[in-house]
Write an enzyme that holds these catalytic residues in place. Structure first.
Site, PDB file in Angstrom:
ATOM      1  N   TYR A 120       0.866  -1.254   0.052  1.00  0.00           N
ATOM      2  CA  TYR A 120      -0.057   0.033   0.054  1.00  0.00           C
ATOM      3  C   TYR A 120       0.801   1.116  -0.091  1.00  0.00           C
ATOM      4  CZ  TYR A 120      -3.825  -3.263   1.615  1.00  0.00           C
ATOM      5  OH  TYR A 120      -4.809  -4.140   1.936  1.00  0.00           O
ATOM      6  N   HIS A 140       0.798 -11.870   2.588  1.00  0.00           N
ATOM      7  CA  HIS A 140      -0.312 -11.150   1.836  1.00  0.00           C
ATOM      8  C   HIS A 140      -0.963 -12.024   0.835  1.00  0.00           C
ATOM      9  CE1 HIS A 140      -1.424  -6.952   0.402  1.00  0.00           C
ATOM     10  NE2 HIS A 140      -2.419  -7.779   0.315  1.00  0.00           N
TER      11      HIS A 140
END
Length: 268
Positions: free
Chosen positions: A46, A104
């Site tokens: 991000y 992730h």
């Protein structure tokens, strides 16, 4: 209000920070903590960990009351890369430990026999309080559980009324793994579902609040992204909404099966 929790004492509602950067995410995190949130979710990819950390630092909420989660990206999931990458995340966040560290995706450099032991090392060293996975199918989660000496506390997946994942939820429940829902309002598509609109009108709520309440009442944590104070507060107020059996049944029988997140490297 007290912060509702799901399994493994995970706060039932958190703030997602995907595609929220710079001063905006810093302000969003501070606002959320001031409103009552105690669960902040970010990820290396991000590119906002430093700004998220600044929001935590700017808040008056004691650090030990906040569950902070980040995720190691696919490029850094091989062996020693995990440990180095996690320490870099801690530096960016400005923290000496984090509550939850996720794999992730089971993609890129992910290899259960190398990645999971490296996560265990971080757990043993006290740099992370808990380890977790994201976007894992039941068979991948089963392998990870077999490889891990430390508990795997959560599996973060796309989950909302339009994509309910009953088999995955059942597997997680049987194995003591909390489910964390990202994209919990289906990137806005819940507003187009007539049944959710009917339930929302019945309760004087929004379709987003109905979706978040449905997740909470099914024991699923949710991390909706929100940037404005109005949306952050509206999501928080979903915890005052209690759906009745008729509402829950109507949602559970929706026939949609629509993923919103489907990259080429996904395991399905």
């Amino acid at each position: 209000m007290d912060v509702p929790t799901v399994s493994n004492d995970l706060p039932a509602l958190g703030l997602g920070t995907y595609k929220n950067e710079g001063e905006q995410v810093t302000e969003s995190v501070k606002t959320a903590l001031d409103v009552g949130y105690r669960h902040i979710d970010t990820a290396q990819v991000y590119d906002n960990e430093a700004a998220v950390g600044a929001g935590i630092e700017a808040s008056s909420v004691p650090r030990d009351e906040v569950v902070v989660a980040t995720k190691i990206w696919n490029d850094d999931l091989a062996g020693d890369d995990v440990v180095e990458s996690a320490k870099e995340s801690l530096d960016r966040l400005g923290l000496d430990r984090i509550e939850i560290l996720y794999v992730h995706w089971p993609a890129g450099g992910y290899e259960p026999s190398e990645t999971i032991p490296a996560f265990n090392q971080l757990y043993d060293e006290g740099l992370v309080d808990s380890i977790a996975v994201s976007n894992f199918l039941p068979e991948q989660l089963e392998t990870a559980l077999d490889r891990s000496d430390a508990p795997i506390v959560a599996n973060q997946v796309e989950l909302h009324p339009l994509f309910q994942q009953p088999e995955l939820r059942e597997f997680c429940e049987k194995n003591g793994v909390a489910v964390v829902a990202y994209a919990p309002i289906a990137r806005g598509k819940v507003f187009d579902v007539p049944e959710l609109g009917e339930i929302a009108e019945k309760h004087g709520a929004s379709e987003a609040q109905v979706s978040l309440a449905w997740l909470r009442q099914n024991g699923i944590a949710a991390i909706p992204k929100a940037t404005s104070k109005e949306h952050i507060r509206a999501n928080w107020e979903s915890q005052h909404l209690t759906l009745d059996d008729e509402d829950l049944s109507k949602i559970s029988t929706l026939s949609y099966n629509e993923r919103q997140v489907d990259p080429d490297f996904a395991p399905w």
